[in-house]
Every structure is written in C-alpha cells, then in structure tokens.
Write an enzyme that holds these catalytic residues in place. Structure first.
Site, PDB file in Angstrom:
ATOM      1  N   HIS A  36       0.730  -1.256  -0.058  1.00  0.00           N
ATOM      2  CA  HIS A  36       0.003  -0.120   0.145  1.00  0.00           C
ATOM      3  C   HIS A  36       0.829   1.144  -0.069  1.00  0.00           C
ATOM      4  O   HIS A  36       0.449   2.210  -0.836  1.00  0.00           O
ATOM      5  CB  HIS A  36      -1.012   0.009   1.156  1.00  0.00           C
ATOM      6  N   TYR A  37       1.981   1.194   0.523  1.00  0.00           N
ATOM      7  CA  TYR A  37       2.853   2.210   0.857  1.00  0.00           C
ATOM      8  C   TYR A  37       3.444   2.539  -0.582  1.00  0.00           C
ATOM      9  O   TYR A  37       3.618   3.681  -1.009  1.00  0.00           O
ATOM     10  CB  TYR A  37       3.908   2.213   1.912  1.00  0.00           C
ATOM     11  N   ASN A  38       4.002   1.381  -1.070  1.00  0.00           N
ATOM     12  CA  ASN A  38       4.814   1.594  -2.336  1.00  0.00           C
ATOM     13  C   ASN A  38       3.708   2.268  -3.462  1.00  0.00           C
ATOM     14  O   ASN A  38       4.163   2.947  -4.393  1.00  0.00           O
ATOM     15  CB  ASN A  38       5.224   0.511  -2.894  1.00  0.00           C
ATOM     16  N   SER A  48       0.924   3.867  -3.180  1.00  0.00           N
ATOM     17  CA  SER A  48       0.795   5.465  -2.954  1.00  0.00           C
ATOM     18  C   SER A  48       1.902   6.187  -3.326  1.00  0.00           C
ATOM     19  O   SER A  48       1.586   7.367  -3.946  1.00  0.00           O
ATOM     20  CB  SER A  48       0.385   5.534  -1.296  1.00  0.00           C
ATOM     21  N   LYS A  49       2.977   5.940  -2.895  1.00  0.00           N
ATOM     22  CA  LYS A  49       4.164   6.684  -3.450  1.00  0.00           C
ATOM     23  C   LYS A  49       4.482   6.768  -4.703  1.00  0.00           C
ATOM     24  O   LYS A  49       4.959   7.539  -5.153  1.00  0.00           O
ATOM     25  CB  LYS A  49       5.390   6.419  -2.592  1.00  0.00           C
TER      26      LYS A  49
END
Length: 256
Positions: free
Chosen positions: A159-161, A163-164
């Site tokens: 999810h972080y990858n 989003s960024k």
C-alpha cells in the site's frame, strides 16, 4: 541564510515534525511566511512557535489532508493574514506495518488516501490561490520507494509503495495542467532519512547500516535538513526552468 523566499507565503502539510518541520524552519529562515499544518494541531502549533522564536512569521492549523474543509479553512486563514499564498509543500504521509498477507482494506484506504489522494486534494484547493498570486511552485514528497521496493526480507508494504508510486505521475500531470497559471510542480524522493517516521534507532542501527550500505554511495543516513534543502531549491527562482521532475535525495540509493 539567504532571503530567497522573501515576500512569499508557503503552505506545508505534515509540518508537525520530521521533514515537514525542518522544511518549515528552512523556508522561514529564507524569508517565507509559513502556514504549518498537521493532523496533530499541537505539533503544528509547536512548529509555528519554533519559527516565531527565530523571528520568522508563521501560523498553524489542524489539517487532515483527507478533509477538504480542513484544507480550505487553513488556506483561507493564510490568505486573510498575508494576502496571498505562493508555495505549497505536500509533505503529509504515513505508513502502516502491513505486508500483502495481512494488509486490510482499511489500511490500504488510509495510506492511499493520505499519501496520494491527500496530495491531490491539497493541490486542487491551493492551485487557484497560487494562480491568483501570479503563480508559484509546488513540491510533492515522494520516496525512493516510488521506484524500488526497500526491504531486507521477503515482505514489502504494497500500500505504501503504491501510494508513493503515484506521486511522480501526479506531479507530472499537475505540472502540465498548472503551467498555464505559472505554477511549477516537482517532487522530491528521499532515501533513508533519520526522522520519527520510523524510529531513529531502526534507521541508524548497525544492522540497518549494514543493509543500507549495500546501496548508499554517501555513507550515512540522510537528515531532514538534506530534504529541506532540496525542497527549498525546487521552490526557488533558482529552479525556475525545472518542472515536472522527481529529484532523488537519497545518498545515491537509486544509482545501483
């Protein structure tokens, strides 16, 4: 320090600590008036107080970047106080400790909403105000994890990858759309930075440095000041012919 931002007003999200706070102090030290915003209103107020303690000009506001009314109220307060807004730093972000197997839909939605949708909402609200001031500049915060997965094991934080990973493309699209309003849009991609985003001990431990040493060309962990310097430059007239880029500030991480 130089007065490269004298007479300008900047809106900073996630300014309650780490990179956001350091950026607020850097820009204020270079003459900018700072609207420090954070979902933690007390932390935003503390940043504003630190700016004022160094003879800078600052306001603070509690802003959840997922909430348009929060963004609008803070922007209106800044314009009412100073007459205009010229600069935006989209810094607010978060991560939750989930790999694919245990990642919940709620965690996915939270991280995407803050890290990516939040940048869209803030830019959409602030762009007309920057345009009304004759133009300006926006810097979005991405990360090297927009391009590569950083992990010492077999799990990641999808999810972080994700989003960024969206931030550089959002940056390009905003640069294209806002060029007619004389607004430049760029992003900065930090590498490993010693902030409270992750615990300082986790980033600077001998085990972490052994892992990171395989990628870093500059043999140290980055600091918030490293990122703030890059943000300040991209916002300044010194970068007047730079638009739509992602600038790694990563000690060479993406080089190999």
């Amino acid at each position: 320090m130089s007065e490269r931002h004298a007479g300008r007003s900047v809106f900073i999200t996630g300014a309650g600590g780490g990179i956001g706070r350091e950026t607020a102090l850097r820009l204020a030290g270079e003459g900018a008036r700072v609207m420090a915003t954070d979902v933690n209103g007390d932390a935003a107020r503390e940043t504003a107080d630190l700016v004022k303690a160094k003879d800078g000009t600052a306001l603070s506001a509690t802003v959840d970047v997922r909430v348009r009314s929060d963004i609008r109220a803070a922007a209106e307060a800044a314009v009412e106080a100073w007459g205009s807004l010229n600069l935006l730093v989209n810094n607010a972000g978060l991560v939750t400790p989930h790999s694919l197997s245990d990642l919940t839909e709620d965690a996915w939605d939270l991280v995407l909403d803050v890290n990516l949708k939040g940048q869209f909402l803030v830019a959409q609200e602030l762009a007309p105000r920057l345009g009304a001031a004759g133009g300006g500049a926006i810097v979005n915060l991405s990360t090297v994890e927009a391009s590569v997965v950083v992990t010492s094991g077999s799990t990641a934080q999808p999810h972080y990858n994700a989003s960024k990973g969206g931030v550089p493309m959002l940056t390009k699209a905003l640069a294209v759309e806002l060029a007619a309003q004389n607004i430049r849009v760029n992003c900065v991609a930090p590498g490993p930075i010693a902030t409270d985003f992750f615990s300082y001990e986790d980033v600077t431990s001998s085990e972490a440095m052994e892992f990171m040493g395989q990628r870093l060309l500059v043999n140290r962990v980055g600091t918030p000041a490293d990122v703030a310097s890059a943000v300040s430059w991209l916002l300044s007239d010194e970068a007047a012919w730079i638009d739509g880029i992602e600038l790694p500030v990563d000690g060479g991480w993406l080089t190999r």
